[in-house]
Design a protein around this motif. Structure first.
Motif: not given
Length: 795
Positions: A321, A386, A326, A204-205, A405, A323
């Protein structure tokens, strides 16, 4: 065909005869004939009752369930003329339904529409939709269909809507558990420990190139509506590392709502899951994927999806996750899924299908494609967001201060930790998701005791009926109708229908029940709870807030009393409720007020006596007493910019007048006065009031000098007039001098001018608008394009 023609001719003749008779009766003055003949009046009443009974039986026959339609509806009741007016909309609906069925039957009979065989019809009804569905031409009729039989009635576990105990999870097993299901407490989310201990993977990172999505036109989705297809889908989902999930929810004809469709996508395939099957709870086996910490779940706006998955399917998300968070972390101008589709995939979402009835089966192709698009592009959108979150994050700061994040992942985990609870109704304080408190807090309304009692009673009645019918509360009665009924408090059926207009189907069918609730609440509300007292028990600041909003809406904020002083040590003062109406007035005495509700139409027969007198305060001797004499003393002005004042003598010894200087006439007069008189007026420039001397000789000398100055000004003016012009530098003539009417020229008979004088005078006149018409003209109005029929020109 001949039988059809004869039947059509006979039906048309009967309809024409009935229409003529009804028109003839409508043009007759029946009330007048009733007053002349009692037997005729009785006969009309009997015929009226017979016709109403026949009409009600016909409507009952027309709305009876048939094996062909499978639709159940209630026949409107026509007990009286008021019943016809109150249920007229329902009667029209029945007639429209009959006409549509007649048109369909005629089309099938004449061959315009070919009837499918029973086998083909059954296959279309229960068959799968593998990228298919109904024809595009049927989408409009399908979206307008509101007579769909409720699918929840076929579930193995039909919703009860009356549960008050703690919600029991629908889990039969707990895959990927670190805490066994038997150890989970009643008030604990089953996957709470797994979500709190979950750590996102390093991928993910990691910033990588976004994986393109497959073309939408050249691919399709798999429709899952059998248990075999569900297990086959589960086997493929377990091989993925990221999945995109979305739900389609229906909450109009269900009290708590119902998940109608679930979309799942991987990098290579899409699935559309029918969640309206009787075995829908078997979908909890998808927790093998949804609760798997090795598979990342991508959703957009998952706040309600998490609750719906628990309530209907027993599914929980570990590794979410969202969005939507985000979008907020990146500061996008939009936060909807349609915005992301347009930004990253250049796809315009078909918003006309967003509010469609997702219970429609078979699923139309337009709805099928719309649902599929919600997850088909979502993994590609996740890749881009991401990477952007990683680029805009500062990982050098401690405690994740610059890690955008990390913020998104934490908020996503908090969303996944939500726990569903049954909606329990609180009739006393209106708390909870279905209570009346939030509705009243959002709407600035001041209700007296009777209105407040009706408001709570009607709100409770709506909730009870919605639970009983398994419909949404808004389908039973909209919010604005509750306020209208509470404020108007209608007493008759006509008044209730006018107040709650347009009336819903439930209100028309249960109008007597609703009126009984209103009457009972009104009677009990006379000695009931006060609205502000109840609200103050819930939130002490809310009554004051509502009062301010109402005052601002009615522009009476200045008349409301000021807030009371807060109590010491944070305790609520006894007078924390803002008084909405004062019992007494400082000037008028007792306030004239009435708390009786007003009807929307008409007036009450019991009209109270209206007093047109105005109570005035008692008139005492102090009111007519003369005010005390003012004392004038030199006062230092507080203004930073002083105003110059001077004293003007008007011939009296004991009275002087303060006037502001600054006009041209006063300046001219002041220039003509001696220097010592000017020095006396300079005291005003020092912010002090100048006091003239008391000497009689001094005042006489100043008066003589002013008189001499005025004579000199008149002499100079006459000399200028004789020379044929005006000297604007000379002092202006005092306005106190009388006008000489004898020497003034006549207005009615002015002296005639010679031609030379007129020519000489007109030469000097300048017309500033002489060339205003010489500018170029603008274009004429262009004929705009109009919709509809085009224009044709012939030579």
């Amino acid at each position: 065909m001949e039988d059809l023609t004869a039947l059509q001719s006979a039906t048309t003749s009967a309809l024409l005869a009935t229409t003529r008779t009804a028109s003839h009766l409508a043009n007759s003055d029946l009330p007048y004939h009733r007053s002349l003949d009692a037997e005729l009046s009785s006969a009309l009443d009997a015929q009226n009752a017979r016709l109403l009974t026949v009409a009600e039986r016909l409507l009952g026959t027309a709305t009876r369930s048939t094996a062909e339609t499978g639709v159940r509806s209630h026949a409107p009741r026509l007990r009286s003329i008021d019943g016809v007016e109150g249920n007229w909309r329902a009667v029209v609906d029945v007639v429209d339904s009959l006409l549509e069925r007649a048109d369909t039957a005629l089309d099938e009979f004449t061959g315009a529409v070919r009837r499918l065989s029973p086998a083909v019809a059954e296959q279309q009804k229960v068959g799968t939709v593998a990228g298919g569905g109904v024809k595009p031409g049927r989408i409009a009729a399908a979206l307008r269909n509101r007579d769909i039989e409720k699918p929840q009635l076929r579930f193995e576990h039909v919703p009860r809507n009356d549960e008050t105990e703690v919600f029991a999870p629908l889990l039969e097993s707990k895959p990927h558990a670190t805490k066994p299901l038997v150890d989970v407490q009643a008030l604990e989310q089953p996957y709470q420990r797994e979500i709190e201990e979950f750590r996102y993977q390093d991928s993910v990172y990691t910033q990588v190139e976004p994986i393109p999505y497959h073309p939408f036109e050249s691919t399709t989705a798999t429709f899952v509506d059998t248990e075999e297809a569900m297990y086959e889908m589960l086997g493929e989902l377990e091989q993925a590392t990221e999945v995109a999930i979305d739900l389609e929810h229906h909450d109009q004809r269900s009290y708590i709502g119902i998940v109608s469709l679930m979309q799942i996508s991987t990098r290579d395939k899409d699935w559309i899951v029918d969640t309206l099957k009787p075995w829908r709870r078997k979908l909890h086996c998808l927790n093998e994927v949804f609760a798997n910490p090795g598979i990342l779940k991508i959703l957009h706006g998952a706040y309600m999806d998490v609750m719906w998955l628990q309530r209907d399917l027993g599914l929980y998300l570990v590794g979410l996750f969202d969005t939507h968070y985000a979008c907020r972390a990146l500061g996008y101008s939009g936060g909807s899924l349609a915005f992301l589709l347009k930004k990253f995939a250049h796809v315009d979402a078909q918003k006309q299908y967003q509010m469609a009835d997702w219970r429609i089966r078979p699923l139309p192709q337009e709805l099928f494609d719309y649902a599929r698009s919600d997850t088909h592009y979502l993994l590609y959108i996740f890749d881009n967001m991401r990477n952007e979150l990683i680029q805009r994050s500062d990982f050098t700061k401690p405690n994740h201060e610059g890690d955008k994040l990390w913020d998104v992942l934490q908020k996503s985990s908090e969303t996944a930790l939500q726990r569903y609870e049954h909606p329990v109704y609180d009739a006393e304080l209106g708390q909870g998701p279905v209570g009346w408190y939030k509705l009243l807090a959002r709407t600035p309304a001041l209700l007296n005791k009777e209105q407040f009692a009706v408001f709570r009673a009607v709100h409770k009645w709506r909730d009870d009926v919605a639970r009983e019918q398994d419909d949404s509360v808004h389908f039973v009665l909209p919010n604005n109708h509750i306020f209208s009924l509470a404020k108007q408090i209608p007493e008759t059926k006509e008044g209730a229908l006018n107040t709650a207009h347009p009336a819903t189907q439930t209100v028309r069918f249960r109008l007597d029940e609703l009126l009984a609730v209103v009457r009972s609440a009104k009677e009990n509300g006379k000695d009931g709870d006060d609205m502000m007292d109840v609200l103050n028990r819930i939130e002490p600041q809310l009554p004051r807030k509502i009062a301010r909003e109402v005052a601002a809406a009615h522009s009476v904020a200045a008349f409301l009393p000021k807030p009371s002083t807060p109590a010491v040590n944070g305790a609520n003062p006894t007078s924390s409720i803002l008084p909405l109406r004062s019992a007494t007035s400082a000037f008028w005495g007792l306030a004239l007020a009435s708390t009786a509700p007003q009807e929307r139409r008409g007036y009450s027969t019991a009209v109270p006596s209206i007093s047109l007198t105005v109570p005035l305060p008692p008139l005492t001797a102090e009111i007519f007493a003369d005010p005390p004499e003012p004392t004038y003393t030199p006062v230092r002005a507080a203004s930073p910019e002083p105003t110059a004042v001077a004293l003007e003598d008007d011939g009296h010894d004991d009275i002087f007048v303060l006037k502001q200087l600054g006009t041209k006439r006063k300046r001219a007069a002041r220039e003509a006065e001696p220097r010592d008189a000017m020095m006396d007026g300079m005291a005003a420039n020092n912010d002090e009031v100048a006091i003239m001397p008391d000497s009689d000789a001094e005042r006489a000398r100043e008066k003589a000098e002013r008189k001499k100055a005025r004579k000199e000004a008149k002499r100079a003016q006459r000399a200028t007039s004789a020379a044929g012009g005006l000297n604007y530098d000379d002092p202006v003539v005092d306005e106190d001098q009388p006008f000489d009417y004898a020497s003034a020229p006549s207005i009615l008979h002015p002296p005639r001018e010679s031609r030379e004088e007129v020519r000489e005078r007109t030469k000097k006149v300048v017309n500033p608008y002489a060339k205003s018409s010489d500018v170029p003209k603008a274009l004429g109005r262009v004929q705009k394009e109009r919709s509809g029929r085009s224009m044709t020109y012939k030579s």
